[in-house]
Design a protein around this motif. Sequence first.
Motif, PDB file in Angstrom:
ATOM      1  N   THR A 363       2.019  14.790   9.680  1.00  0.00           N
ATOM      2  CA  THR A 363       2.945  15.663   8.947  1.00  0.00           C
ATOM      3  C   THR A 363       3.818  16.460   9.910  1.00  0.00           C
ATOM      4  OG1 THR A 363       1.397  15.846   7.092  1.00  0.00           O
ATOM      5  CG2 THR A 363       3.125  17.523   7.268  1.00  0.00           C
ATOM      6  N   GLU A 367       7.944  15.945  10.594  1.00  0.00           N
ATOM      7  CA  GLU A 367       8.830  17.096  10.407  1.00  0.00           C
ATOM      8  C   GLU A 367       9.690  17.323  11.651  1.00  0.00           C
ATOM      9  OE1 GLU A 367       8.657  21.960   9.773  1.00  0.00           O
ATOM     10  OE2 GLU A 367       6.813  20.782   9.735  1.00  0.00           O
ATOM     11  N   ARG A 371      13.833  16.806  12.003  1.00  0.00           N
ATOM     12  CA  ARG A 371      14.701  17.888  12.482  1.00  0.00           C
ATOM     13  C   ARG A 371      15.508  17.425  13.687  1.00  0.00           C
ATOM     14  NH1 ARG A 371      10.854  22.683  13.708  1.00  0.00           N
ATOM     15  NH2 ARG A 371      12.799  23.652  14.409  1.00  0.00           N
TER      16      ARG A 371
END
Length: 416
Positions: A363, A367, A371
């Motif tokens: 996770t 992420e 980004r």
Amino acid sequence: MSKSRGREVDPRDRAFGKRVADLRRARGLTQQQLAALLSNRTSGWMSQVERGIQPVRRMDVLQEIAAALGVSAQTLNPDAPLPAPTAEPVPVLSNDLDAAREVIAGHPALDALLGTASAAPVDLAALAAQVDEMWEQTHQANHPVVSDIVTDLIPQLEQAVRTAPKEERPQAYRLLANAYQALAAAFARQGDARAAWVAADRAITTAELAGDALLVCAGVFRMVHAFVRLGDKQEAERAARTAIQALEQRGDLPPEGLSVLGSLHLAKALVHARQSQRTEAREEIGNARRVAQRLGEDRNDYHLEFGPTNVAIQAVSTAVELGDAGEAIDVAQSINAEELSPERQGRLLMDLGRAYAQRRQTTDAVECLLRAERLSPDLVQNHAAVRAAVKEMVLVSGPNVPKDLMDLADRTNAME
């Protein structure tokens, strides 16, 4: 040898088990939690490994334990073979720089050489503004715009260095060298190592004609990165080493020279890290850190963005390359890169994502990679290490692959 339940325990296995146990505790994991990060292993098996009862001889099992602990296989077992140096897989490239590739595919100033070029006056100020814009778009990873600029700019500069008044030619050569360096950086970030090498080679030649030794060394920095992407680690190390030695002979380097010197140390650290040469890589990071301390601030001389912050970012990248994911995460969380370019910020997030992937923290990894992709799409989508990390996360996730991870795998061609 000591004995356990009637069988002798090899001291090497006991030492190996102790290293595993120490690293596990340092990561705050129980034996059950570590076993859960491995394929088809139990806490009982993990206990036997740590006591030296269960030898670990298979390289794939050693690598799996190392990845779960966020270290390299050589950290767990110094006798483990180093990975064979190979060229990075050839990426599936977008066509954002196709026009730029066409420009450097031939000689862009034949008209000037043949005497058939127009005799229009050279406006070096206007050309300088275009070079600055090209670098700005390169740092933004806006490669379609870079390609559009190059299509006209490179031929104009190649003509300018041959037709400008003699007193203006050094400046024209300097602008041309900077344009080729920007192009080398753009090609490298997109993953086109061969085109990056061509552009870097031309940058070095034109910088020498400009009479700017520091600009030549900055071109060598671009060349080193091209060599790394081509898999030519020995050539990369030699290029960086010779430039560093030449610069260090000068005891009066200006700030611009320190920026180049420090950047070359960082490039050399990357070369060593790619070869799992842990001591040498860390030594070069230390050398770069000392140069940054002398410099005392973040600068952007020769568009190298060198300074204390960039050294910290490269320390993260080096730790990831060496498999020291925990260290990479700790260092990354202390960095404020807001003043650097989107490309540098994206690089930090990309490496942080890779570190989380090494620790199977899917996770967090996804992420960070998403980004990074928003900041620098080409960097993420065309980077071999990202594709490898994404592929591994998809395989580890099994049938329950998160949608955003699968979408990222599609954009990076990770499963092809």
